[in-house]
Design a protein around this motif. Structure first.
Motif, PDB file in Angstrom:
ATOM      1  N   VAL A  70      13.811  -7.726   1.817  1.00  0.00           N
ATOM      2  CA  VAL A  70      13.532  -6.660   2.776  1.00  0.00           C
ATOM      3  C   VAL A  70      12.173  -6.056   2.438  1.00  0.00           C
ATOM      4  O   VAL A  70      12.008  -5.447   1.374  1.00  0.00           O
ATOM      5  CB  VAL A  70      14.630  -5.572   2.736  1.00  0.00           C
ATOM      6  CG1 VAL A  70      14.314  -4.490   3.752  1.00  0.00           C
ATOM      7  CG2 VAL A  70      15.990  -6.192   2.977  1.00  0.00           C
ATOM      8  N   SER A  71      11.238  -6.241   3.313  1.00  0.00           N
ATOM      9  CA  SER A  71       9.861  -5.826   3.042  1.00  0.00           C
ATOM     10  C   SER A  71       9.753  -4.348   2.698  1.00  0.00           C
ATOM     11  O   SER A  71       9.062  -3.976   1.752  1.00  0.00           O
ATOM     12  CB  SER A  71       8.981  -6.144   4.249  1.00  0.00           C
ATOM     13  OG  SER A  71       7.678  -5.656   4.067  1.00  0.00           O
ATOM     14  N   CYS A  72      10.448  -3.491   3.467  1.00  0.00           N
ATOM     15  CA  CYS A  72      10.299  -2.046   3.243  1.00  0.00           C
ATOM     16  C   CYS A  72      10.830  -1.643   1.869  1.00  0.00           C
ATOM     17  O   CYS A  72      10.277  -0.742   1.222  1.00  0.00           O
ATOM     18  CB  CYS A  72      10.974  -1.255   4.356  1.00  0.00           C
ATOM     19  SG  CYS A  72      12.751  -1.494   4.471  1.00  0.00           S
ATOM     20  N   ASP A  73      11.893  -2.304   1.382  1.00  0.00           N
ATOM     21  CA  ASP A  73      12.428  -1.989   0.058  1.00  0.00           C
ATOM     22  C   ASP A  73      11.418  -2.347  -1.017  1.00  0.00           C
ATOM     23  O   ASP A  73      11.138  -1.566  -1.925  1.00  0.00           O
ATOM     24  CB  ASP A  73      13.728  -2.751  -0.191  1.00  0.00           C
ATOM     25  CG  ASP A  73      14.898  -2.219   0.631  1.00  0.00           C
ATOM     26  OD1 ASP A  73      14.674  -1.246   1.383  1.00  0.00           O
ATOM     27  OD2 ASP A  73      16.002  -2.773   0.526  1.00  0.00           O
ATOM     28  N   LEU A  74      10.891  -3.558  -0.924  1.00  0.00           N
ATOM     29  CA  LEU A  74       9.924  -4.002  -1.921  1.00  0.00           C
ATOM     30  C   LEU A  74       8.690  -3.102  -1.908  1.00  0.00           C
ATOM     31  O   LEU A  74       8.165  -2.734  -2.961  1.00  0.00           O
ATOM     32  CB  LEU A  74       9.541  -5.450  -1.647  1.00  0.00           C
ATOM     33  CG  LEU A  74       8.645  -6.126  -2.699  1.00  0.00           C
ATOM     34  CD1 LEU A  74       9.004  -7.601  -2.834  1.00  0.00           C
ATOM     35  CD2 LEU A  74       7.164  -5.996  -2.321  1.00  0.00           C
ATOM     36  N   GLU A 130       1.376 -14.742  -3.789  1.00  0.00           N
ATOM     37  CA  GLU A 130       0.886 -14.509  -2.433  1.00  0.00           C
ATOM     38  C   GLU A 130       1.978 -13.920  -1.544  1.00  0.00           C
ATOM     39  O   GLU A 130       1.730 -12.997  -0.769  1.00  0.00           O
ATOM     40  CB  GLU A 130       0.371 -15.825  -1.844  1.00  0.00           C
ATOM     41  CG  GLU A 130      -0.189 -15.648  -0.430  1.00  0.00           C
ATOM     42  CD  GLU A 130      -0.880 -16.905   0.075  1.00  0.00           C
ATOM     43  OE1 GLU A 130      -1.002 -17.042   1.309  1.00  0.00           O
ATOM     44  OE2 GLU A 130      -1.300 -17.729  -0.749  1.00  0.00           O
ATOM     45  N   TYR A 131       3.202 -14.449  -1.692  1.00  0.00           N
ATOM     46  CA  TYR A 131       4.310 -13.939  -0.883  1.00  0.00           C
ATOM     47  C   TYR A 131       4.609 -12.473  -1.238  1.00  0.00           C
ATOM     48  O   TYR A 131       4.805 -11.627  -0.357  1.00  0.00           O
ATOM     49  CB  TYR A 131       5.560 -14.789  -1.121  1.00  0.00           C
ATOM     50  CG  TYR A 131       6.791 -14.272  -0.402  1.00  0.00           C
ATOM     51  CD1 TYR A 131       6.933 -14.415   0.973  1.00  0.00           C
ATOM     52  CD2 TYR A 131       7.790 -13.605  -1.116  1.00  0.00           C
ATOM     53  CE1 TYR A 131       8.051 -13.925   1.633  1.00  0.00           C
ATOM     54  CE2 TYR A 131       8.911 -13.103  -0.470  1.00  0.00           C
ATOM     55  CZ  TYR A 131       9.045 -13.272   0.906  1.00  0.00           C
ATOM     56  OH  TYR A 131      10.148 -12.763   1.557  1.00  0.00           O
ATOM     57  N   PHE A 132       4.597 -12.176  -2.541  1.00  0.00           N
ATOM     58  CA  PHE A 132       4.900 -10.810  -2.989  1.00  0.00           C
ATOM     59  C   PHE A 132       3.863  -9.826  -2.448  1.00  0.00           C
ATOM     60  O   PHE A 132       4.218  -8.769  -1.900  1.00  0.00           O
ATOM     61  CB  PHE A 132       4.925 -10.767  -4.522  1.00  0.00           C
ATOM     62  CG  PHE A 132       5.263  -9.407  -5.075  1.00  0.00           C
ATOM     63  CD1 PHE A 132       6.578  -9.020  -5.276  1.00  0.00           C
ATOM     64  CD2 PHE A 132       4.256  -8.494  -5.389  1.00  0.00           C
ATOM     65  CE1 PHE A 132       6.888  -7.766  -5.776  1.00  0.00           C
ATOM     66  CE2 PHE A 132       4.558  -7.240  -5.886  1.00  0.00           C
ATOM     67  CZ  PHE A 132       5.884  -6.875  -6.079  1.00  0.00           C
ATOM     68  N   PHE A 133       2.587 -10.153  -2.596  1.00  0.00           N
ATOM     69  CA  PHE A 133       1.545  -9.218  -2.160  1.00  0.00           C
ATOM     70  C   PHE A 133       1.477  -9.109  -0.638  1.00  0.00           C
ATOM     71  O   PHE A 133       1.099  -8.072  -0.105  1.00  0.00           O
ATOM     72  CB  PHE A 133       0.192  -9.611  -2.741  1.00  0.00           C
ATOM     73  CG  PHE A 133       0.068  -9.323  -4.213  1.00  0.00           C
ATOM     74  CD1 PHE A 133       0.355  -8.060  -4.708  1.00  0.00           C
ATOM     75  CD2 PHE A 133      -0.309 -10.309  -5.107  1.00  0.00           C
ATOM     76  CE1 PHE A 133       0.255  -7.783  -6.069  1.00  0.00           C
ATOM     77  CE2 PHE A 133      -0.412 -10.046  -6.458  1.00  0.00           C
ATOM     78  CZ  PHE A 133      -0.124  -8.783  -6.950  1.00  0.00           C
ATOM     79  N   SER A 134       1.841 -10.196   0.052  1.00  0.00           N
ATOM     80  CA  SER A 134       1.854 -10.100   1.521  1.00  0.00           C
ATOM     81  C   SER A 134       2.901  -9.098   1.985  1.00  0.00           C
ATOM     82  O   SER A 134       2.720  -8.408   2.986  1.00  0.00           O
ATOM     83  CB  SER A 134       2.125 -11.480   2.131  1.00  0.00           C
ATOM     84  OG  SER A 134       3.463 -11.895   1.897  1.00  0.00           O
ATOM     85  N   MET A 135       4.031  -9.018   1.225  1.00  0.00           N
ATOM     86  CA  MET A 135       5.058  -8.021   1.573  1.00  0.00           C
ATOM     87  C   MET A 135       4.624  -6.631   1.128  1.00  0.00           C
ATOM     88  O   MET A 135       4.803  -5.648   1.844  1.00  0.00           O
ATOM     89  CB  MET A 135       6.387  -8.389   0.915  1.00  0.00           C
ATOM     90  CG  MET A 135       7.011  -9.661   1.466  1.00  0.00           C
ATOM     91  SD  MET A 135       8.601 -10.035   0.700  1.00  0.00           S
ATOM     92  CE  MET A 135       9.623  -8.741   1.381  1.00  0.00           C
ATOM     93  N   MET A 136       4.037  -6.536  -0.038  1.00  0.00           N
ATOM     94  CA  MET A 136       3.614  -5.229  -0.564  1.00  0.00           C
ATOM     95  C   MET A 136       2.553  -4.590   0.313  1.00  0.00           C
ATOM     96  O   MET A 136       2.557  -3.372   0.533  1.00  0.00           O
ATOM     97  CB  MET A 136       3.079  -5.407  -1.988  1.00  0.00           C
ATOM     98  CG  MET A 136       2.608  -4.117  -2.644  1.00  0.00           C
ATOM     99  SD  MET A 136       2.086  -4.383  -4.356  1.00  0.00           S
ATOM    100  CE  MET A 136       1.383  -2.760  -4.740  1.00  0.00           C
ATOM    101  N   PHE A 137       1.635  -5.404   0.844  1.00  0.00           N
ATOM    102  CA  PHE A 137       0.524  -4.872   1.630  1.00  0.00           C
ATOM    103  C   PHE A 137       0.742  -4.997   3.137  1.00  0.00           C
ATOM    104  O   PHE A 137      -0.159  -4.699   3.909  1.00  0.00           O
ATOM    105  CB  PHE A 137      -0.783  -5.571   1.255  1.00  0.00           C
ATOM    106  CG  PHE A 137      -1.366  -5.108  -0.045  1.00  0.00           C
ATOM    107  CD1 PHE A 137      -2.234  -4.034  -0.092  1.00  0.00           C
ATOM    108  CD2 PHE A 137      -1.023  -5.736  -1.239  1.00  0.00           C
ATOM    109  CE1 PHE A 137      -2.778  -3.596  -1.286  1.00  0.00           C
ATOM    110  CE2 PHE A 137      -1.549  -5.310  -2.451  1.00  0.00           C
ATOM    111  CZ  PHE A 137      -2.427  -4.228  -2.485  1.00  0.00           C
TER     112      PHE A 137
END
Length: 856
Positions: free
Chosen positions: A741-745, A780-787
């Motif tokens: 869930v993007s918003c949680d991360l 890349e996947y993690f930072f794409s969700m974070m940003f």
């Protein structure tokens, strides 16, 4: 008084009037000539036997040749202070030119100063002989001495009537003169009231940061004779010639330039002439806006310009430039129109939530702006009106505070103020602060309507009002709609008009005033700058303190400290009672499930005194709009000033008191709380307080709720270091490692990114440790969700990485190194995901810093 005494007294007063006209005219003040028409009408009506004598200028504007006329006796009178033969000749010629002999068969000229001893001008004699009616200069040109002689022919009742009229008029004149001579002394009362506001800390001048936009509006409102010139300057700057140049290029008929005429109108000599001038300018602007509207994005869309077929090509080429320029012209004209409307309006209303600076605004206005520009004004703190009985508490306040002790009704008061304004050439401003603080609201609403109705009949008097939003909308809105809508200009929120620079200055001035030595992280600073009540509470708690670096602001801690401080200020015997009174309010709110307001009915005397003291400070408690209906008559309602403070207190009461005394009620609350409007705030503080105070029943109830995970993540910022545990670390790591869930991360990642104090259990190192374990694809996947954007525009996430790195590069070397090693290391993890320019610049910066202890 005998007849002879009456005659002597009347003659003396007429002589005084003639002398004062001479003095005024010698000073270049000719307005008194107009006043003389109304002053003399009742006297001339009796002496010349003109029962229906009236001011012809009120029948028809700029009535020619004569000022007064009686259709019954067919007598007309010209009033003048100019006794010359040329003035008489001009009057006779105009009388004949306008065929006034059809309406009047007698013409008098009354010289309000003193007539010449003789009128032997041949031209005047010729004009008199050519007149259709008889005119003899020796008997038809009069002055006050002639009038006094004619008094002998009147009966006692007529002489007494004239004397009473003269006495009344000069009594008013003497009162006006007395008021003007003592204006400085009267207005010193304002400063006394301002000092009272300072002593009670309702007004703290050193922490006032003006809202420049609202201040600008107030200048037009309160001092239009000075600032109307800025309207002219703004009109001259409207670039209509450039728009017309573009229209010519597009083969379109140019817009008629009528703005020049609006800036070259005659300079107004007084406020009355200024109002006429402003009305003319307003009409001209409306006309030009109508012409510009088709070429503007802001005008009436239905009227937008549509070219004929043969001009379509030209229009397509120049359309954007024309509409862009036309929109600029249109918006400029709209802004000038608004400034003109403000200059013409009668009521300046400032509304907003409690604690948003309304009292500071109005007190600074009186103490500084009005005093500098010598705007005559009266300042009334509305809560002091409670000391005076209705339905005339405003008038009673004014007459009992040395402003105008000798007036007995509103119209006498407003006549006095209007005359002062006329002489000062500035409106007389009555400023009433906090109209919602009057106890008898219904009665005051009715009084305010009468007050405004009377005030709006006087051209030169204005009023500034402040009020809490909800009180205005629920109680006072009907006063203005529709009767006074055209007279009203409203500022709905002072804070919305504050720039970021002003907010920053406000924080600094608060810290300086309360003598607080502190440094703030950017997030803590932003927190205080955007919440005025919290800023005030924070400063009161830490007054005179050296508190060092503040990395985070925890509202719950601030609320608890503030409440403890306030309770400690009560006498020893009342301290426990004060807490009990607050708990009683919470009990009633929870029982009635009513969190907007409750009645204080049923509180004992000591509790009521405590509540009254807290309401007076308007930080913890506030008065509320009374409920309607017979059942609520006479009942006072209160609520908490600050919704979050209310939620905190409800939670505090539940955790600290109710959970220990009544488990069943506590459990019942958590069974139905999700349906309450206070759910999120109550849950937030209940959970945090339960952890802090070791209240297992409340902590378990929170963690057992279906949406605990969402509440937990939303309130990470409230987890102060003293209550952080290993369980929290486990929860956050689980989100980082397994959340889809993007918003949680995002919530967890950015929470940790901002936590740079390594003494906290939850800090940026957790985020760095996780990122360091990721391979390129997972990174890349993690930072794409974070940003990623909150709106889901994930394709732009690299731009946001680049923007963050650009901000990082703009910091000073000291601030960059002060971010700490984990943050600097994490920044390097961001670099591969930025655009080329930001990536290279950031790497170059690290290369420059490679020999520092933090980077190497």
């Amino acid at each position: 008084m005998t007849r002879q005494e009456l005659l002597q007294r009347s003659g003396a007063l007429l002589g005084r009037f003639a002398h004062e006209v001479k003095v005024k005219n010698a000073m270049g003040l000719f307005d008194i000539n107009t006043i003389a028409e109304d002053f003399l009408t009742p006297i001339l009506a009796i002496v010349l036997k003109c029962p229906d004598l009236c001011n012809q200028n009120r029948v028809q504007m700029n009535f020619p040749a004569v000022d007064l006329g009686c259709r019954t006796s067919k007598i007309s009178i010209q009033i003048t202070s100019d006794p010359s033969s040329s003035k008489m000749l001009k009057t006779l010629k105009k009388f004949e030119e306008h065929n006034l002999c059809d309406d009047f068969d007698t013409l008098y000229v009354y010289v309000i100063t003193e007539r010449q001893k003789s009128y032997t001008s041949p031209k005047m004699a010729e004009a008199a002989s050519n007149l259709s009616i008889s005119f003899n200069p020796s008997s038809n040109i009069l002055d006050y001495q002639d009038l006094v002689k004619m008094f002998d022919e009147l009966n006692n009742e007529q002489v007494e009537s004239i004397n009473e009229h003269l006495k009344a008029e000069f009594t008013k004149a003497d009162e006006n003169l007395k008021f003007r001579r003592n204006l400085d002394a009267f207005l010193r009362v304002n400063q006394q009231k301002i000092e009272d506001e300072k002593r009670t800390k309702k007004y703290i001048p050193s922490v006032f940061v003006e809202t420049s936009e609202t201040k600008e509006k107030m200048r037009y409102f309160a001092n239009p004779m000075f600032f109307y010139r800025k309207i002219d300057d703004d009109l001259r700057r409207v670039d209509l010639p450039h728009l017309n140049k573009l229209l010519n290029l597009a083969k379109i008929e140019p817009v008629a330039d009528i703005l020049h005429d609006a800036t070259t109108l005659e300079v107004p000599k007084n406020l009355t002439e200024l109002q006429t001038r402003l009305a003319q300018q307003s009409t001209a602007i409306d006309d030009i806006k109508e012409l510009v509207s088709p070429f503007s994005w802001y005008g009436d869309r239905a009227e937008q310009f549509s070219p004929t077929d043969n001009l379509a090509g030209y229009w397509e080429v120049f359309r954007f430039s024309i509409q862009s320029n036309g929109s600029g012209v249109f918006r400029s004209l709209e802004q000038i129109s608004e400034n003109i409307r403000i200059a013409q309006t009668k009521v300046f209303l400032v509304t907003g939530m409690a604690g948003q600076g309304k009292t500071n605004f109005i007190c600074d206005l009186i103490e500084n702006q009005f005093r500098v520009f010598e705007v005559p004004a009266i300042f009334i703190p509305a809560r002091l009106l409670n000391n005076y009985p209705g339905p005339n508490c405003i008038l009673s306040y004014i007459t009992n505070n040395r402003y105008a002790p000798d007036v007995s009704n509103l119209h006498d008061l407003f006549t006095l103020f209007n005359n002062v304004a006329e002489e000062c050439e500035k409106p007389f401003v009555i400023a009433i602060d906090g109209i919602n603080e009057v106890g008898d609201l219904d009665g005051f609403v009715a009084e305010l309507q009468v007050f405004l109705d009377a005030l709006c009949q006087y051209d030169l008097i204005k009023v500034v009002l402040t009020c809490r939003n909800e009180f205005f909308d629920q109680k006072f809105a009907d006063v203005f709609d529709p009767q006074f809508t055209d007279y009203l200009y409203r500022v709905k929120d002072l804070r919305s008009n504050m720039s970021d620079d002003n907010k920053s200055r406000l924080l600094q001035t608060y810290l300086h005033h309360f003598q607080i030595n502190a440094k703030f992280s950017s997030s803590a600073r932003e927190f205080l700058e955007n919440d005025f009540i919290l800023l005030r509470i924070f400063c009161e708690i830490h007054e005179g303190g050296k508190i060092g670096y503040i990395s985070d602001i925890y509202k719950g801690d601030i609320f608890e400290q503030y409440l403890m401080m306030k309770i400690e200020q009560f006498p020893r015997a009342q301290k426990q009672k004060a807490l009990s009174a607050l708990y009683k309010i919470c009990t009633r709110m929870l029982h009635e499930e009513n969190f907007s307001q409750i009645s204080v009915d049923g509180f004992d005397d000591s509790e009521s005194q405590i509540i009254e003291q807290l309401v007076g400070e308007d930080i913890i408690l506030r008065r509320e709009v009374p409920s309607t209906g017979l059942a609520s008559l006479g009942a006072e309602n209160i609520s908490f000033t600050y919704d979050e403070l209310r939620d905190f207190l409800l939670a505090y009461y539940t955790v600290a008191d109710l959970a220990n005394s009544d488990h069943e009620k506590t459990t019942d609350i958590f069974g139905k709380i999700s349906e309450w409007p206070v759910y999120e705030g109550f849950f937030r503080y209940a959970y945090i307080l339960a952890r802090k105070k070791g209240c297992d029943i409340v902590k378990s109830a929170c963690e057992a709720s279906d949406d605990f995970h969402r509440h937990y993540l939303n309130n990470l910022s409230l987890l102060s270091s003293d209550i952080q545990t290993d369980d929290d670390m486990v929860r956050l790591k689980a989100v980082l490692e397994g959340s889809t869930v993007s918003c949680d991360l995002k919530q967890v990642a950015w929470f940790l990114f901002r936590k740079r104090n390594e003494a906290d259990l939850l800090n940026v190192q957790i985020l760095l440790n996780h990122v360091s374990t990721l391979d390129d694809q997972k990174s890349e996947y993690f930072f794409s969700m974070m940003f990623s954007s909150s709106y889901g525009f994930s394709s732009e996430w690299r731009d946001r990485v680049s923007h963050l790195l650009d901000e990082f590069k703009s910091l000073s070397k000291e601030r960059i190194l002060g971010l700490g090693i984990p943050t600097l290391a994490l920044t390097l993890h961001f670099v591969p995901h930025a655009n080329w320019e930001s990536r290279e610049a950031t790497l170059n910066l690290f290369a420059e810093l490679q020999h520092t202890q933090e980077v190497k």
